[in-house]
Write a protein that holds these residues in place. Structure first.
Motif, PDB file in Angstrom:
ATOM      1  N   GLN A  85       0.834  -1.207   0.000  1.00  0.00           N
ATOM      2  CA  GLN A  85       0.000   0.000   0.000  1.00  0.00           C
ATOM      3  C   GLN A  85       0.867   1.255   0.000  1.00  0.00           C
ATOM      4  O   GLN A  85       0.614   2.195  -0.736  1.00  0.00           O
ATOM      5  CB  GLN A  85      -0.938   0.028   1.200  1.00  0.00           C
ATOM      6  CG  GLN A  85      -1.845   1.256   1.175  1.00  0.00           C
ATOM      7  CD  GLN A  85      -2.740   1.376   2.399  1.00  0.00           C
ATOM      8  OE1 GLN A  85      -2.695   0.548   3.296  1.00  0.00           O
ATOM      9  NE2 GLN A  85      -3.543   2.416   2.421  1.00  0.00           N
ATOM     10  N   CYS A  86       1.905   1.242   0.818  1.00  0.00           N
ATOM     11  CA  CYS A  86       2.803   2.395   0.894  1.00  0.00           C
ATOM     12  C   CYS A  86       3.426   2.681  -0.464  1.00  0.00           C
ATOM     13  O   CYS A  86       3.434   3.815  -0.939  1.00  0.00           O
ATOM     14  CB  CYS A  86       3.883   2.133   1.937  1.00  0.00           C
ATOM     15  SG  CYS A  86       5.002   3.519   2.179  1.00  0.00           S
ATOM     16  N   GLU A  89       1.016   4.114  -3.505  1.00  0.00           N
ATOM     17  CA  GLU A  89       0.500   5.479  -3.490  1.00  0.00           C
ATOM     18  C   GLU A  89       1.466   6.497  -4.097  1.00  0.00           C
ATOM     19  O   GLU A  89       1.052   7.547  -4.566  1.00  0.00           O
ATOM     20  CB  GLU A  89       0.092   5.873  -2.076  1.00  0.00           C
ATOM     21  CG  GLU A  89      -1.098   5.053  -1.609  1.00  0.00           C
ATOM     22  CD  GLU A  89      -1.746   5.591  -0.362  1.00  0.00           C
ATOM     23  OE1 GLU A  89      -1.746   6.823  -0.160  1.00  0.00           O
ATOM     24  OE2 GLU A  89      -2.260   4.771   0.414  1.00  0.00           O
ATOM     25  N   GLY A 104      -1.701   6.286   3.062  1.00  0.00           N
ATOM     26  CA  GLY A 104      -2.676   5.784   4.021  1.00  0.00           C
ATOM     27  C   GLY A 104      -3.617   6.857   4.537  1.00  0.00           C
ATOM     28  O   GLY A 104      -3.174   7.924   4.961  1.00  0.00           O
ATOM     29  N   ARG A 105      -4.909   6.568   4.493  1.00  0.00           N
ATOM     30  CA  ARG A 105      -5.919   7.538   4.940  1.00  0.00           C
ATOM     31  C   ARG A 105      -5.716   7.938   6.395  1.00  0.00           C
ATOM     32  O   ARG A 105      -5.741   9.112   6.743  1.00  0.00           O
ATOM     33  CB  ARG A 105      -7.318   6.962   4.746  1.00  0.00           C
ATOM     34  CG  ARG A 105      -8.404   7.953   5.102  1.00  0.00           C
ATOM     35  CD  ARG A 105      -9.794   7.420   4.877  1.00  0.00           C
ATOM     36  NE  ARG A 105      -9.864   6.605   3.680  1.00  0.00           N
ATOM     37  CZ  ARG A 105     -10.603   5.515   3.567  1.00  0.00           C
ATOM     38  NH1 ARG A 105     -11.359   5.122   4.558  1.00  0.00           N
ATOM     39  NH2 ARG A 105     -10.608   4.811   2.458  1.00  0.00           N
ATOM     40  N   MET A 106      -5.490   6.953   7.284  1.00  0.00           N
ATOM     41  CA  MET A 106      -5.311   7.257   8.707  1.00  0.00           C
ATOM     42  C   MET A 106      -4.062   8.115   8.921  1.00  0.00           C
ATOM     43  O   MET A 106      -4.063   9.042   9.734  1.00  0.00           O
ATOM     44  CB  MET A 106      -5.221   5.962   9.529  1.00  0.00           C
ATOM     45  CG  MET A 106      -5.091   6.214  11.016  1.00  0.00           C
ATOM     46  SD  MET A 106      -6.430   7.218  11.709  1.00  0.00           S
ATOM     47  CE  MET A 106      -7.726   6.026  11.802  1.00  0.00           C
ATOM     48  N   ASN A 107      -3.006   7.835   8.180  1.00  0.00           N
ATOM     49  CA  ASN A 107      -1.788   8.646   8.296  1.00  0.00           C
ATOM     50  C   ASN A 107      -2.043  10.078   7.836  1.00  0.00           C
ATOM     51  O   ASN A 107      -1.515  11.023   8.418  1.00  0.00           O
ATOM     52  CB  ASN A 107      -0.652   8.024   7.478  1.00  0.00           C
ATOM     53  CG  ASN A 107      -0.188   6.722   8.070  1.00  0.00           C
ATOM     54  OD1 ASN A 107      -0.073   6.582   9.275  1.00  0.00           O
ATOM     55  ND2 ASN A 107       0.044   5.741   7.226  1.00  0.00           N
ATOM     56  N   ARG A 108      -2.834  10.248   6.784  1.00  0.00           N
ATOM     57  CA  ARG A 108      -3.159  11.600   6.307  1.00  0.00           C
ATOM     58  C   ARG A 108      -3.977  12.364   7.347  1.00  0.00           C
ATOM     59  O   ARG A 108      -3.749  13.545   7.582  1.00  0.00           O
ATOM     60  CB  ARG A 108      -3.892  11.539   4.969  1.00  0.00           C
ATOM     61  CG  ARG A 108      -2.972  11.223   3.805  1.00  0.00           C
ATOM     62  CD  ARG A 108      -3.649  11.412   2.470  1.00  0.00           C
ATOM     63  NE  ARG A 108      -4.601  10.363   2.154  1.00  0.00           N
ATOM     64  CZ  ARG A 108      -4.270   9.171   1.650  1.00  0.00           C
ATOM     65  NH1 ARG A 108      -3.009   8.874   1.418  1.00  0.00           N
ATOM     66  NH2 ARG A 108      -5.201   8.278   1.384  1.00  0.00           N
ATOM     67  N   ILE A 109      -4.923  11.660   7.983  1.00  0.00           N
ATOM     68  CA  ILE A 109      -5.728  12.303   9.029  1.00  0.00           C
ATOM     69  C   ILE A 109      -4.834  12.716  10.192  1.00  0.00           C
ATOM     70  O   ILE A 109      -4.906  13.850  10.673  1.00  0.00           O
ATOM     71  CB  ILE A 109      -6.864  11.357   9.497  1.00  0.00           C
ATOM     72  CG1 ILE A 109      -7.887  11.186   8.379  1.00  0.00           C
ATOM     73  CG2 ILE A 109      -7.523  11.883  10.769  1.00  0.00           C
ATOM     74  CD1 ILE A 109      -8.893  10.075   8.617  1.00  0.00           C
ATOM     75  N   ASN A 111      -1.656  13.213  10.159  1.00  0.00           N
ATOM     76  CA  ASN A 111      -0.733  14.246   9.695  1.00  0.00           C
ATOM     77  C   ASN A 111      -1.398  15.626   9.729  1.00  0.00           C
ATOM     78  O   ASN A 111      -0.765  16.620  10.054  1.00  0.00           O
ATOM     79  CB  ASN A 111      -0.252  13.920   8.279  1.00  0.00           C
ATOM     80  CG  ASN A 111       0.914  14.775   7.867  1.00  0.00           C
ATOM     81  OD1 ASN A 111       1.945  14.762   8.514  1.00  0.00           O
ATOM     82  ND2 ASN A 111       0.735  15.522   6.798  1.00  0.00           N
TER      83      ASN A 111
END
Length: 144
Positions: A85-86, A89, A104-109, A111
């Motif tokens: 996945q990493c 993207e 990753g969606r959770m990482n973007r949130i 961040n």
């Protein structure tokens, strides 16, 4: 630190010149502080020359490094991202000519919501604890 910075600089210097001459192509830089600063600058410098540059700051990723540091991905509060996945993207962001992508969606949130100094402090404490645990484990094996 020097290796990470110089490697990105050498790679972008070598390939960036060739891509700019062709007036097309792209570079993906994987890394944090050094790659981010260099990548952001090159993104805007190369853009008029038809060359895309995207920076991918690596999130917590499920690699062999976790086990070496004493982490078990199954028990971590935030699950590490899969390597696939990493990696997937980065090219998508490059095609869209984005200067940076946090995988990753959770990482973007996280961040967007958590200040950088909090993330750095958390990471430093987490790695410090892992290295301390690993050191203590190695010492006890040496005594036995």
């Amino acid at each position: 630190m020097r290796l990470n910075t110089m490697a990105h600089l050498d790679i972008t210097h070598h390939f960036g010149a060739k891509l700019a001459e062709r007036r097309r192509g792209g570079l993906i830089l994987i890394g944090s502080v050094g790659a981010h600063s260099l990548g952001e600058a090159l993104h805007y410098e190369f853009k008029p020359r038809g060359v895309y540059v995207t920076v991918v700051p690596p999130p917590l990723t499920n690699t062999a490094v976790l086990a070496k540091l004493g982490f078990d991905p199954r028990t971590m509060p935030m699950k590490p991202m899969s390597v696939e996945q990493c990696v997937s993207e980065g090219p998508n962001a490059l095609r869209e000519n984005r200067s940076r992508i946090v995988p990753g969606r959770m990482n973007r949130i996280m961040n967007a919501l958590v200040p950088a100094f909090v993330k750095r402090t958390f990471t430093a404490k987490m790695l410090g604890k892992a290295l301390e645990t690993k050191s203590a484990s190695a010492s006890s094996r040496g005594e036995a």
